[in-house]
Write an enzyme that holds these catalytic residues in place. Structure first.
Site, PDB file in Angstrom:
ATOM      1  N   ASN A 158      -3.533   6.241  -1.829  1.00 46.57           N
ATOM      2  CA  ASN A 158      -3.418   6.583  -0.413  1.00 46.57           C
ATOM      3  C   ASN A 158      -2.944   8.012  -0.174  1.00 46.57           C
ATOM      4  OD1 ASN A 158      -4.422   4.319   1.004  1.00 46.57           O
ATOM      5  ND2 ASN A 158      -2.687   3.154   0.209  1.00 46.57           N
ATOM      6  N   GLU A 212      -3.988  -0.196  -9.173  1.00 49.12           N
ATOM      7  CA  GLU A 212      -3.062   0.923  -9.318  1.00 49.12           C
ATOM      8  C   GLU A 212      -1.714   0.287  -9.687  1.00 49.12           C
ATOM      9  OE1 GLU A 212      -2.321   3.083  -5.627  1.00 49.12           O
ATOM     10  OE2 GLU A 212      -2.247   4.979  -6.682  1.00 49.12           O
ATOM     11  N   SER A 256       0.825  -1.208   0.000  1.00 56.58           N
ATOM     12  CA  SER A 256       0.000   0.000   0.000  1.00 56.58           C
ATOM     13  C   SER A 256       0.854   1.251   0.000  1.00 56.58           C
ATOM     14  CB  SER A 256      -0.860   0.069   1.263  1.00 56.58           C
ATOM     15  OG  SER A 256      -1.623  -1.068   1.412  1.00 56.58           O
ATOM     16  N   HIS A 258      -1.210  -2.759  -7.187  1.00 54.63           N
ATOM     17  CA  HIS A 258      -1.942  -2.438  -5.953  1.00 54.63           C
ATOM     18  C   HIS A 258      -3.427  -2.705  -6.171  1.00 54.63           C
ATOM     19  CE1 HIS A 258      -2.965   0.872  -2.766  1.00 54.63           C
ATOM     20  NE2 HIS A 258      -3.021  -0.335  -2.250  1.00 54.63           N
TER      21      HIS A 258
HETATM   22  N1  LIG Z   1      -6.009  -4.789   3.654  1.00 51.44           N
HETATM   23  C1  LIG Z   1      -6.175  -3.901   2.680  1.00 51.44           C
HETATM   24  O1  LIG Z   1      -7.244  -3.273   2.547  1.00 51.44           O
HETATM   25  C2  LIG Z   1      -5.071  -3.684   1.669  1.00 51.44           C
HETATM   26  C3  LIG Z   1      -5.382  -3.023   0.468  1.00 51.44           C
HETATM   27  C4  LIG Z   1      -4.384  -2.869  -0.499  1.00 51.44           C
HETATM   28  C5  LIG Z   1      -3.109  -3.347  -0.252  1.00 51.44           C
HETATM   29  N2  LIG Z   1      -2.810  -3.973   0.936  1.00 51.44           N
HETATM   30  C6  LIG Z   1      -1.452  -4.503   1.117  1.00 51.44           C
HETATM   31  O2  LIG Z   1      -1.499  -5.917   0.904  1.00 51.44           O
HETATM   32  C7  LIG Z   1      -0.479  -6.556   1.678  1.00 51.44           C
HETATM   33  C8  LIG Z   1      -1.123  -7.629   2.543  1.00 51.44           C
HETATM   34  O3  LIG Z   1      -2.071  -7.031   3.394  1.00 51.44           O
HETATM   35  P1  LIG Z   1      -3.252  -7.877   4.080  1.00 51.44           P
HETATM   36  O4  LIG Z   1      -4.249  -6.872   4.542  1.00 51.44           O
HETATM   37  O5  LIG Z   1      -3.650  -8.997   3.169  1.00 51.44           O
HETATM   38  O6  LIG Z   1      -2.476  -8.487   5.330  1.00 51.44           O
HETATM   39  P2  LIG Z   1      -2.848  -9.785   6.202  1.00 51.44           P
HETATM   40  O7  LIG Z   1      -2.249  -9.560   7.524  1.00 51.44           O
HETATM   41  O8  LIG Z   1      -4.318 -10.086   6.103  1.00 51.44           O
HETATM   42  O9  LIG Z   1      -2.076 -10.996   5.450  1.00 51.44           O
HETATM   43  C9  LIG Z   1      -0.682 -11.066   5.382  1.00 51.44           C
HETATM   44  C10 LIG Z   1      -0.301 -12.529   5.189  1.00 51.44           C
HETATM   45  O10 LIG Z   1       1.095 -12.586   4.885  1.00 51.44           O
HETATM   46  C11 LIG Z   1       1.598 -13.750   5.484  1.00 51.44           C
HETATM   47  N3  LIG Z   1       3.061 -13.690   5.560  1.00 51.44           N
HETATM   48  C12 LIG Z   1       3.830 -13.002   6.454  1.00 51.44           C
HETATM   49  N4  LIG Z   1       5.143 -13.252   6.187  1.00 51.44           N
HETATM   50  C13 LIG Z   1       5.186 -14.078   5.111  1.00 51.44           C
HETATM   51  C14 LIG Z   1       6.240 -14.694   4.372  1.00 51.44           C
HETATM   52  N5  LIG Z   1       7.532 -14.491   4.690  1.00 51.44           N
HETATM   53  N6  LIG Z   1       5.928 -15.503   3.343  1.00 51.44           N
HETATM   54  C15 LIG Z   1       4.627 -15.724   3.017  1.00 51.44           C
HETATM   55  N7  LIG Z   1       3.584 -15.171   3.670  1.00 51.44           N
HETATM   56  C16 LIG Z   1       3.868 -14.354   4.710  1.00 51.44           C
HETATM   57  C17 LIG Z   1       0.910 -13.777   6.844  1.00 51.44           C
HETATM   58  O11 LIG Z   1       0.996 -15.062   7.442  1.00 51.44           O
HETATM   59  C18 LIG Z   1      -0.535 -13.389   6.450  1.00 51.44           C
HETATM   60  O12 LIG Z   1      -1.308 -14.518   6.124  1.00 51.44           O
HETATM   61  C19 LIG Z   1       0.212  -5.444   2.467  1.00 51.44           C
HETATM   62  O13 LIG Z   1       1.353  -5.045   1.763  1.00 51.44           O
HETATM   63  C20 LIG Z   1      -0.834  -4.321   2.489  1.00 51.44           C
HETATM   64  O14 LIG Z   1      -0.267  -3.050   2.603  1.00 51.44           O
HETATM   65  C21 LIG Z   1      -3.773  -4.161   1.891  1.00 51.44           C
END
Ligand SMILES: NC(=O)c1ccc[n+]([C@@H]2O[C@H](COP(=O)([O-])OP(=O)(O)OC[C@H]3O[C@@H](n4cnc5c(N)ncnc54)[C@H](O)[C@@H]3O)[C@@H](O)[C@H]2O)c1
Length: 299
Positions: free
Chosen positions: A192, A154, A121, A142
């Site tokens: 963002n 994005e 993000s 993104h």
């Molecule tokens: N939640 C949102 O609305 C949103 C929107 C756009 C982008 N993002 C981005 O997406 C990414 C993930 O966010 P999320 O909300 O899905 O987080 P989340 O916490 O729901 O999921 C993250 C996952 O990554 C796994 N993980 C951690 N270390 C790891 C590794 N070394 N190898 C493999 N898996 C690993 C964790 O076990 C977990 O299941 C982030 O970069 C976040 O900024 C989130």
């Protein structure tokens, strides 16, 4: 690399399982990678539940659901999961050190041709690309939450991303039924950079007593035709996530206009992270259909 068929998704959380779902639904072979079998099982269970909802709505058939699930294989070992893939989309936890480590590993485990995309993000694509030996192949993809529904991708070009990789990523996003928009790599990208100052200003309006939680959200919903108010949206994104993105903007531009509101800082410090922790500006109780303003903000 013009024909992408095999894709690996790193992380099976909120975004990773949505991204895996979307690629698999459009016929790509997906390797879903996470650090534990429990996390993968949770991800697959969420995908199954979301596919069931699509079947119930009539937007896909039962056989589309089965084909989608068949297209996904899960792995706890990243090296095995990313062997022979054309594209990796990293969607692991938003932590800069973790992402740099993952990209160093991806660089070692994938072929020189494999495109490495990140769903971050806010972390600089250029910084992530710099730890690999193929910065021209690294790009931001993104997606928005919930991924199977939201149309926008994005697409963020790092400083060294090649024209070919940017064009391929745009093309690929269209094949997923999305509308990609290309932007450059500066803090917060576009989504963002615009959204977070609005959310921060809504929190300042509450903090300074300009209006209450419901009043602020009502103004933006009914006055600006936003589907939900900025305070509720902040609760859904996660107040900790909002704080960390605002800090990226503040550090990246050195401009006080991005300084997070002290109320947001206090809420996160106290563990009030929004919907996922049960309380933020609103209180989220299991089974409650109506939004209830947190007792802390009741007049
Ligand atoms: N939640 C949102 O609305 C949103 C929107 C756009 C982008 N993002 C981005 O997406 C990414 C993930 O966010 P999320 O909300 O899905 O987080 P989340 O916490 O729901 O999921 C993250 C996952 O990554 C796994 N993980 C951690 N270390 C790891 C590794 N070394 N190898 C493999 N898996 C690993 C964790 O076990 C977990 O299941 C982030 O970069 C976040 O900024 C989130």
């Amino acid at each position: 690399m013009t024909n992408i068929q095999n894709v690996a998704i790193i992380g099976s959380g909120t975004m990773g399982n949505g991204i895996a779902h979307t690629f698999a639904q459009f016929g790509f072979k997906v390797a879903l990678v996470d650090i534990s079998q429990e996390a993968l099982d949770r991800g697959i269970a969420t995908i199954t539940k979301n596919l069931d909802r699509q079947v119930a709505k009539g937007s896909i058939t039962e056989s589309d659901k089965q084909n989608t699930l068949t297209n996904i294989t899960s792995f706890t070992d990243m090296k095995t999961g990313v062997a022979n893939v054309d594209l990796v989309v990293e969607a692991a936890t938003e932590n800069v050190d973790l992402k740099l480590k993952i990209f160093k590993d991806l660089d070692a485990f994938t072929s020189p041709e494999t495109i490495l995309a990140t769903n971050t993000s806010s972390i600089s694509i250029t910084k992530i690309a710099a730890v690999t030996s193929k910065a021209d192949k690294v790009i931001g993809m993104h997606f928005m939450n919930p991924v199977p529904i939201m149309k926008l991708v994005e697409v963020i070009r790092g400083y060294a991303t090649s024209d070919e990789v940017a064009a391929l990523t745009m093309e690929l996003s269209k094949k997923l039924g999305k509308t990609p928009t290309e932007v450059n790599d500066y803090p917060g990208f576009v989504a963002n950079r615009i959204l977070m100052p609005m959310i921060n200003e809504a929190i300042y309006s509450l903090y300074e007593g300009v209006a209450g939680v419901e009043e602020i959200d009502t103004v933006m919903k009914l006055g600006m035709a936003h589907p939900m108010g900025p305070l509720q949206l902040a609760d859904f994104i996660g107040l900790d996530v909002c704080l960390s993105i605002l800090n990226v903007l503040y550090d990246g531009f050195g401009n006080p206009k991005y300084a997070p509101c002290p109320l947001l800082v206090n809420m996160v410090t106290a563990g009030y992270k929004g919907a996922k922790s049960g309380e933020g500006f609103y209180k989220y109780t299991a089974g409650s259909k109506d939004l209830v303003v947190s007792a802390k903000f009741k007049k």
